[in-house]
Design a protein around this motif. Structure first.
Motif, mmCIF file in Angstrom:
data_model
loop_
_atom_site.group_PDB
_atom_site.id
_atom_site.type_symbol
_atom_site.label_atom_id
_atom_site.label_comp_id
_atom_site.label_asym_id
_atom_site.label_seq_id
_atom_site.Cartn_x
_atom_site.Cartn_y
_atom_site.Cartn_z
ATOM 1 N N GLY A 1 1.062 -1.048 0.374
ATOM 2 C CA GLY A 1 -0.040 -0.147 -0.132
ATOM 3 C C GLY A 1 0.736 1.674 0.047
ATOM 4 O O GLY A 1 1.410 1.269 -0.218
ATOM 5 N N ASP A 2 0.062 2.088 -0.043
ATOM 6 C CA ASP A 2 0.838 4.121 0.528
ATOM 7 C C ASP A 2 2.253 3.869 1.491
ATOM 8 O O ASP A 2 2.666 5.270 1.914
ATOM 9 C CB ASP A 2 0.028 4.910 0.224
ATOM 10 C CG ASP A 2 -0.858 4.638 -1.041
ATOM 11 O OD1 ASP A 2 -0.388 4.456 -2.142
ATOM 12 O OD2 ASP A 2 -2.498 5.593 -0.575
ATOM 13 N N TRP A 3 2.159 2.791 2.822
ATOM 14 C CA TRP A 3 2.267 2.631 3.911
ATOM 15 C C TRP A 3 2.798 2.098 4.138
ATOM 16 O O TRP A 3 2.177 0.521 4.252
ATOM 17 C CB TRP A 3 1.702 3.601 4.927
ATOM 18 C CG TRP A 3 1.143 5.466 4.798
ATOM 19 C CD1 TRP A 3 0.572 5.173 4.333
ATOM 20 C CD2 TRP A 3 1.948 5.949 5.036
ATOM 21 N NE1 TRP A 3 -0.244 6.771 4.034
ATOM 22 C CE2 TRP A 3 0.519 7.182 4.118
ATOM 23 C CE3 TRP A 3 3.153 6.323 5.385
ATOM 24 C CZ2 TRP A 3 1.306 8.297 4.555
ATOM 25 C CZ3 TRP A 3 3.371 8.207 5.857
ATOM 26 C CH2 TRP A 3 2.205 8.983 5.594
ATOM 27 N N ALA B 1 -0.046 -0.828 4.674
ATOM 28 C CA ALA B 1 -1.802 -0.314 5.092
ATOM 29 C C ALA B 1 -1.645 0.804 3.815
ATOM 30 O O ALA B 1 -0.890 1.373 3.585
ATOM 31 C CB ALA B 1 -1.346 0.008 6.387
ATOM 32 N N ASP B 2 -2.505 0.899 3.558
ATOM 33 C CA ASP B 2 -3.303 2.034 2.353
ATOM 34 C C ASP B 2 -3.989 3.179 3.498
ATOM 35 O O ASP B 2 -3.406 4.422 2.760
ATOM 36 C CB ASP B 2 -4.851 1.878 2.202
ATOM 37 C CG ASP B 2 -4.274 0.528 0.992
ATOM 38 O OD1 ASP B 2 -4.151 -0.289 0.500
ATOM 39 O OD2 ASP B 2 -5.423 -0.671 1.441
ATOM 40 N N ARG B 3 -3.055 2.932 4.068
ATOM 41 C CA ARG B 3 -3.699 5.169 5.600
ATOM 42 C C ARG B 3 -2.653 4.852 6.566
ATOM 43 O O ARG B 3 -2.335 4.022 6.962
ATOM 44 C CB ARG B 3 -4.737 5.244 5.728
ATOM 45 C CG ARG B 3 -5.419 4.593 6.425
ATOM 46 C CD ARG B 3 -6.838 4.778 6.049
ATOM 47 N NE ARG B 3 -7.814 3.210 8.453
ATOM 48 C CZ ARG B 3 -7.277 3.123 9.183
ATOM 49 N NH1 ARG B 3 -7.472 5.047 9.417
ATOM 50 N NH2 ARG B 3 -8.292 3.249 9.640
ATOM 51 N N LEU B 4 -2.248 5.912 7.043
ATOM 52 C CA LEU B 4 -0.839 6.591 8.081
ATOM 53 C C LEU B 4 -1.807 6.377 8.884
ATOM 54 O O LEU B 4 -2.747 6.957 9.895
ATOM 55 C CB LEU B 4 -0.334 7.798 7.840
ATOM 56 C CG LEU B 4 0.355 8.106 9.267
ATOM 57 C CD1 LEU B 4 1.230 6.825 9.543
ATOM 58 C CD2 LEU B 4 0.954 9.349 9.203
ATOM 59 N N VAL B 5 -1.768 4.901 10.313
ATOM 60 C CA VAL B 5 -2.467 5.363 11.258
ATOM 61 C C VAL B 5 -1.060 4.986 12.473
ATOM 62 O O VAL B 5 -0.238 4.087 12.884
ATOM 63 C CB VAL B 5 -3.109 4.019 11.779
ATOM 64 C CG1 VAL B 5 -3.718 3.702 13.201
ATOM 65 C CG2 VAL B 5 -4.056 4.483 10.441
ATOM 66 N N ALA C 1 6.152 6.588 4.552
ATOM 67 C CA ALA C 1 5.653 7.113 3.073
ATOM 68 C C ALA C 1 6.038 6.147 1.039
ATOM 69 O O ALA C 1 7.205 7.046 1.926
ATOM 70 C CB ALA C 1 4.894 8.537 2.734
#
Length: 424
Positions: free
Chosen positions: A301-303, A338-342, A351
């Motif tokens: 994913g992005d992350w 993952a697809d988003r930052l958590v 990133a």
């Protein structure tokens, strides 16, 4: 070569003349040792000068573990190498104090690093070791730091000491051949997973060392028995211990300090038998495992999340993946995507900008095109050596980048990105 001091000479270090020498050598430059020795031997006995010079060097080395206290403490070469880092000892002492422990037997105490932390937490300590010189250093350290009223040092075989009457027992057995007191073996390396993405399996450490609990001094079986005899107990072990060797009635905690895995501890009496925990210092974030199965792999994913080493050793990568809503990039690699930052304290987030098949020429051309002069190269599951790759890249330019050499779905892959919060 730091000199080993005998008991008589060590005692002389504690006398006024020895104290005078140590004060003179407080800010001693090791490069000036020959000149300093020649100068000081004009007015002081040569053995005492040699001991003071050796102690000055040991104190300088110990500053990384003990901070400002090191300048007032006393060490043996093994004591510097094998003592618990002060931040780790303070964490363990605070946890014992929170359990209500007020008296404790510290078995295999070495130069007293843990005993000092325990005393500072308000715990009265019986510190035991079979090495007379280590015991002398432990007594001197308790005195130097104003904790002598809380620490009794006893030179004895720990297997013959009656620990009844103490609220808790702490055991730190030796884990290296040829080490008479404490040991602190290093297991594994940042670039390898000991048996899979979440660290499962493995008993052989990098460097050819084999984990053998019964080779501890005293043996692990004896230490576990001593731990079970007390209401509460903490047993320090090597962080690379195979999980199948862990007692089912103990909670195991892996501790890292500033990202470097320092040790594992078996806790008895906490009511969490079989539990796995990862604690990250200096912040003190602590992740208690929920017994989750390994996460399924999936597309990048992005992350990208790089779990802390303590998380990997504790087999808690699945817990981090659940926190961030992520998945593995490969079933054998401890990277979560993952697809988003958590944000999570248990992993460093990056990133991602590129996901490419491994190819040195393509990587060199891409970094040159983007003007990357500084590249942080990380590897996990790759045979490529970062420094050798760096030479081939011939980096130049004002920008920076993080390059991950790894596997994605079994294929050698390059992931490019930058830490969360930094611009690409």
């Amino acid at each position: 070569m730091v000199r080993v001091t005998d008991l008589d000479t060590f005692s002389a270090l504690l006398a006024p003349e020895g104290q005078e020498l140590l004060a003179v050598l407080r800010d001693h430059d090791p490069a000036d040792e020959l000149a300093a020795a020649t100068r000081l031997r004009r007015d002081h006995p040569a053995p005492l000068v040699s001991a003071a010079l050796g102690q000055a060097r040991l104190r300088q080395r110990a500053a990384a573990k003990f901070g400002a206290d090191a300048a007032r403490m006393y060490f043996t070469p093994n004591g510097v190498e094998q003592s618990t880092r002060a931040t780790v000892a303070a964490h363990r002492a605070a946890r014992l104090a929170a359990l209500g422990v007020r008296t404790l037997a510290d078995l295999c105490c070495g130069i007293g690093g843990d005993a000092l932390a325990l005393a500072r937490a308000g715990i009265r300590v019986l510190a035991v070791d079979r090495d007379p010189l280590a015991c002398a250093a432990a007594r001197a350290n308790a005195e130097a730091l104003g904790l002598a009223e809380l620490i009794e040092v006893r030179c004895a075989d720990v297997t013959e000491v009656d620990t009844a009457g103490h609220d808790a027992v702490f055991v730190d057995p030796a884990r290296r051949k040829g080490v008479p007191t404490r040991g602190a073996a290093r297991w594994g390396s940042p670039g390898t997973e000991p048996g899979g993405a979440s660290g499962r399996g493995g008993g052989r450490a990098t460097g050819g060392r084999i984990f053998d609990p019964e080779a501890y001094a005293p043996p692990l079986s004896w230490a576990v028995g001593a731990a079970r005899s007390a209401r509460y107990a903490a047993l320090k072990i090597a962080p690379g211990v195979p999980h199948e060797a862990l007692p089912e009635d103990a909670e195991t905690e892996w501790i890292s300090d500033a990202g470097d895995v320092k040790e594992a501890v078996l806790w008895f009496g906490t009511g969490r038998g079989g539990a796995r925990r990862a604690t990250l210092l200096p912040a003190g974030d602590s992740l208690l495992g929920a017994g989750l199965p390994d996460p399924e792999p999936g597309p990048v994913g992005d992350w990208l999340y790089e779990p802390d080493g303590a998380v990997i050793r504790a087999h808690l990568v699945a817990d981090v993946a659940e926190q961030v809503g992520g998945r593995l990039i490969d079933p054998t690699i401890a990277y979560v995507t993952a697809d988003r930052l958590v944000p999570t304290p248990y992993a460093t987030a990056y990133a991602l900008t590129d996901v490419l098949p491994f190819n040195v020429k393509k990587l060199r051309a891409l970094l040159r095109e983007r003007g990357v002069g500084v590249a942080v190269i990380k590897k996990r599951g790759s045979a490529v050596e970062p420094e050798e790759l760096r030479k081939k890249l011939r980096l130049a330019g004002p920008h920076s980048c993080t390059v991950f050499l790894t596997r994605v779905a079994g294929a050698p892959t390059m992931l490019l990105g930058h830490p969360a919060g930094e611009r690409a």
